[in-house]
Design a protein around this motif. Structure first.
Motif, mmCIF file in Angstrom:
data_model
loop_
_atom_site.group_PDB
_atom_site.id
_atom_site.type_symbol
_atom_site.label_atom_id
_atom_site.label_comp_id
_atom_site.label_asym_id
_atom_site.label_seq_id
_atom_site.Cartn_x
_atom_site.Cartn_y
_atom_site.Cartn_z
ATOM 1 N N TYR A 238 0.733 -1.178 -0.042
ATOM 2 C CA TYR A 238 0.038 0.131 0.082
ATOM 3 C C TYR A 238 0.794 1.248 -0.054
ATOM 4 O O TYR A 238 2.158 1.325 0.382
ATOM 5 C CB TYR A 238 -0.828 0.113 1.266
ATOM 6 C CG TYR A 238 -1.525 -1.022 1.366
ATOM 7 C CD1 TYR A 238 -3.370 -1.133 1.080
ATOM 8 C CD2 TYR A 238 -1.182 -2.256 2.217
ATOM 9 C CE1 TYR A 238 -4.087 -2.094 1.386
ATOM 10 C CE2 TYR A 238 -2.233 -3.406 2.424
ATOM 11 C CZ TYR A 238 -3.634 -3.264 1.852
ATOM 12 O OH TYR A 238 -4.489 -4.265 2.073
ATOM 13 N N ALA A 239 0.272 2.170 -0.328
ATOM 14 C CA ALA A 239 0.967 3.686 0.181
ATOM 15 C C ALA A 239 0.027 4.694 0.871
ATOM 16 O O ALA A 239 -1.260 4.636 0.545
ATOM 17 C CB ALA A 239 1.321 4.259 -1.418
ATOM 18 N N LEU A 240 0.421 5.423 1.720
ATOM 19 C CA LEU A 240 -0.455 6.448 2.254
ATOM 20 C C LEU A 240 -0.873 7.489 1.472
ATOM 21 O O LEU A 240 -0.396 8.016 0.603
ATOM 22 C CB LEU A 240 0.311 6.982 3.270
ATOM 23 C CG LEU A 240 -0.373 8.062 4.211
ATOM 24 C CD1 LEU A 240 0.419 8.094 5.826
ATOM 25 C CD2 LEU A 240 0.027 9.537 3.772
ATOM 26 N N LEU A 266 -1.532 -1.243 -3.880
ATOM 27 C CA LEU A 266 -0.477 -1.032 -5.116
ATOM 28 C C LEU A 266 -0.197 -2.424 -5.702
ATOM 29 O O LEU A 266 -0.423 -3.582 -4.824
ATOM 30 C CB LEU A 266 0.784 -0.528 -4.821
ATOM 31 C CG LEU A 266 0.690 1.134 -4.183
ATOM 32 C CD1 LEU A 266 1.962 1.457 -3.582
ATOM 33 C CD2 LEU A 266 0.003 1.701 -5.136
ATOM 34 N N GLU A 267 -0.170 -2.471 -7.077
ATOM 35 C CA GLU A 267 -0.010 -3.662 -7.642
ATOM 36 C C GLU A 267 1.404 -3.817 -8.306
ATOM 37 O O GLU A 267 2.119 -4.946 -8.318
ATOM 38 C CB GLU A 267 -1.078 -3.939 -8.727
ATOM 39 C CG GLU A 267 -2.511 -4.140 -8.303
ATOM 40 C CD GLU A 267 -2.781 -5.176 -7.170
ATOM 41 O OE1 GLU A 267 -1.999 -5.979 -7.043
ATOM 42 O OE2 GLU A 267 -3.253 -4.646 -6.267
ATOM 43 N N GLU A 268 2.099 -2.753 -8.663
ATOM 44 C CA GLU A 268 3.252 -2.622 -9.322
ATOM 45 C C GLU A 268 4.376 -2.753 -8.187
ATOM 46 O O GLU A 268 4.157 -2.302 -7.118
ATOM 47 C CB GLU A 268 3.401 -1.231 -9.856
ATOM 48 C CG GLU A 268 2.344 -1.017 -10.882
ATOM 49 C CD GLU A 268 2.680 -1.969 -12.183
ATOM 50 O OE1 GLU A 268 3.670 -2.938 -12.268
ATOM 51 O OE2 GLU A 268 1.788 -2.090 -12.922
ATOM 52 N N GLU A 277 2.117 4.602 -10.353
ATOM 53 C CA GLU A 277 0.767 3.975 -9.783
ATOM 54 C C GLU A 277 0.478 4.677 -8.633
ATOM 55 O O GLU A 277 -0.798 5.088 -8.346
ATOM 56 C CB GLU A 277 0.939 2.496 -9.588
ATOM 57 C CG GLU A 277 -0.343 1.943 -8.966
ATOM 58 C CD GLU A 277 -0.216 0.496 -8.599
ATOM 59 O OE1 GLU A 277 -1.292 -0.168 -8.408
ATOM 60 O OE2 GLU A 277 0.799 -0.008 -8.447
ATOM 61 N N ALA A 278 1.447 4.991 -7.815
ATOM 62 C CA ALA A 278 1.139 5.442 -6.161
ATOM 63 C C ALA A 278 0.674 6.846 -6.388
ATOM 64 O O ALA A 278 -0.300 7.426 -5.941
ATOM 65 C CB ALA A 278 2.152 5.389 -5.574
ATOM 66 N N LYS A 279 1.130 7.744 -7.417
ATOM 67 C CA LYS A 279 0.913 8.972 -7.715
ATOM 68 C C LYS A 279 -0.607 9.094 -8.468
ATOM 69 O O LYS A 279 -1.434 9.823 -8.134
ATOM 70 C CB LYS A 279 1.910 9.814 -8.687
ATOM 71 C CG LYS A 279 3.098 9.912 -7.950
ATOM 72 C CD LYS A 279 4.076 10.599 -8.705
ATOM 73 C CE LYS A 279 5.353 11.246 -8.125
ATOM 74 N NZ LYS A 279 6.537 11.650 -9.055
ATOM 75 N N THR A 280 -0.639 8.244 -9.262
ATOM 76 C CA THR A 280 -2.087 8.248 -9.719
ATOM 77 C C THR A 280 -3.119 7.653 -8.880
ATOM 78 O O THR A 280 -4.396 8.217 -9.219
ATOM 79 C CB THR A 280 -2.076 6.916 -11.095
ATOM 80 O OG1 THR A 280 -0.939 7.400 -12.020
ATOM 81 C CG2 THR A 280 -3.421 6.981 -11.942
ATOM 82 N N LYS A 281 -3.040 7.015 -7.875
ATOM 83 C CA LYS A 281 -3.939 6.736 -7.006
ATOM 84 C C LYS A 281 -4.241 7.546 -5.845
ATOM 85 O O LYS A 281 -4.658 7.450 -4.871
ATOM 86 C CB LYS A 281 -3.764 5.254 -6.649
ATOM 87 C CG LYS A 281 -3.735 4.290 -7.632
ATOM 88 C CD LYS A 281 -3.726 3.024 -6.904
ATOM 89 C CE LYS A 281 -4.142 1.597 -7.937
ATOM 90 N NZ LYS A 281 -3.915 0.352 -7.535
#
Length: 482
Positions: A238-240, A266-268, A277-281
């Motif tokens: 995950y990411a915060l 996160l999947e990547e 991916e983290a920034k997109t989410k």
């Protein structure tokens, strides 16, 4: 005659001690603590205590110019960093210590009195693909429910970005082979920290610090991995994310104010795709997220996570990321670590009249039950009077909110004695609480990276090419509150 007299007294003392075992008030000889806290190095300390901490004792334990009796060719190498200490069944001690600029991990053996006697490298630059091993953290059954295992962050230099997992007792003959944890993702990894086992009954939760430097957008993310107890391969990454609509960038969060968060899955795992991916989410980006730790004590305490953001002073980051550094607290949901929690900026070094106005790039962090100890790695932003100092160690009281300066690196004195220069700023790092391990309360280890102290301080067994050759110093500190 004097030697005979001393031996006789020693023999009589042993007889007296043995006879006590027959009494009701007997002394258990096997449990006598033989640890002696004293200077073990030939190098002076060069750490200057503030007046409020004048009762604290500092003992140089090991430096790059010392020779160990069981391994005289061992070199305590360049930019020593993260560390973990274990007590062995025979009463001796094993210290695992990252040697950042040599892209390696050293194992140092200490005897029952806490004297370093042997050193060797258990992970070398071949194993790490010449990737710097920055902060590190020890995993033990007592604190985490599994282990022992040592985690370290692959940050800069080579290609092995991510989290390394090392058996503290692996053979030095296998130092060219490393184990990584791919499910925890590739980041510019400062550290990976498993929080206490009391936080969640059946889960292992790991936090990963992303020391991503960007001149336009704060891009260091706080990663989190959640798996079953002891599982570091099959869980979820995950990411915060800050969910408050008023917060677009980290500096939108004001000191002392709490904001709602959650963690996005996160999947990547590959570094660039993971970042995208983290920034997109909507993951929150920080200006170089550094070291992480968790609060000791109750289960609720174990769900308090603290981390340093060291800051980055660039025109494109104004109004987005911290310049001089911050310390944050994350409070996790008591039932599900990925669910709604809060984040609080507890110390903001950008506030000119704030309690942390002296902050100059906080980097490493240690959290006990009642205190946070913050170590600096100054990035060279000496543009206000409050920032014009060498690396400092701070104590933050979690119960009162009081911030104090414990000590400062005495580089002027060191330079005068030939230990580096005053314009190559040292870093304070690697602080760990060893009180319970050594059986002496209020006892810690602390490390200085002595930039500018160059004397080819690189062990050939680290296989580091190129090598900086700078020296490092390891200290025992006694008398700091926990």
């Amino acid at each position: 005659m004097k030697n005979y007299f001393k031996l006789s007294l020693g023999f009589l003392s042993l007889l007296a001690l043995a006879s006590c075992k027959e009494d009701d008030n007997s002394v258990d000889v096997e449990n006598v603590n033989l640890v002696e806290l004293k200077a073990r190095s030939i190098t002076p300390s060069f750490l200057n205590l503030s007046s409020e901490f004048s009762n604290v004792n500092i003992y140089p334990l090991l430096t790059s110019e010392d020779q160990l009796e069981q391994s005289p060719d061992f070199v305590y190498g360049s930019m020593a960093d993260g560390a973990g200490l274990l007590k062995n069944d025979d009463g001796t001690f094993t210290l695992i210590n990252n040697i950042e600029a040599d892209y390696a991990i050293a194992r140092i053996e200490l005897d029952e009195t806490f004297k370093p006697v042997k050193g060797e490298y258990i992970l070398n630059a071949n194993a790490t693909a010449s990737t710097a091993q920055c902060s590190g953290s020890l995993v033990t059954p007592q604190e985490h429910g599994f282990g022992p295992l040592y985690l370290s962050g692959g940050e800069w230099g080579g290609a092995s970005k991510g989290v390394f997992a090392t058996d503290p007792f692996k053979s030095s003959g296998n130092s060219s082979f490393a184990q990584m944890l791919p499910t925890l993702g590739q980041w510019s990894t400062e550290n990976a920290v498993v929080i206490g086992k009391e936080a969640y009954a059946d889960k292992t939760v790991v936090f990963i610090g992303d020391d991503h430097a960007d001149n336009e957008v704060p891009s260091g993310q706080l990663g989190m991995y959640v798996g079953n107890r002891g599982d570091l391969f099959g869980g979820q990454l995950y990411a915060l994310r800050v969910t408050d609509d008023t917060v677009d960038f980290e500096v939108d969060m004001e000191e002392g104010q709490s904001y709602n968060i959650d963690f996005v899955p996160l999947e990547e795992t590959e570094i660039s795709m993971l970042d995208t991916e983290a920034k997109t989410k909507g993951a929150m980006g920080f200006s170089r997220l550094e070291d992480i730790d968790w609060r000791r004590g109750s289960a609720a305490n174990n769900r308090e996570i603290y981390f340093c953001v060291t800051g980055r002073k660039k025109p494109g980051l104004v109004g987005k990321g911290t310049s001089y550094g911050r310390v944050y607290k994350v409070t996790l949901n008591e039932n599900d670590p990925s669910s709604v929690g809060t984040i609080t900026c507890v110390l903001d070094g950008d506030l000119e009249n704030g309690k942390a106005k002296m902050f100059h790039s906080p980097d490493n962090i240690l959290v006990t039950e009642n205190y946070v100890y913050i170590q600096e790695d100054p990035n060279g932003y000496f543009d206000t009077v409050d920032k014009q100092h060498y690396a400092q160690l701070y104590q933050y009281n979690l119960n009162t909110g009081v911030l104090k300066t414990v000590l400062e690196c005495g580089q002027d004195n060191a330079a005068a004695q030939g230990y580096g220069t005053s314009n190559s700023i040292w870093e304070l790092t690697g602080m760990i609480d060893i009180s319970e391990t050594v059986g002496v309360d209020e006892t810690f280890l602390l490390i200085t990276q002595n930039h500018g102290w160059n004397n080819n301080f690189t062990d050939p067994n680290a296989n580091a090419t190129p090598a900086t050759g700078e020296g490092s110093m390891l200290f025992t500190i006694n008398g700091l509150e926990r």
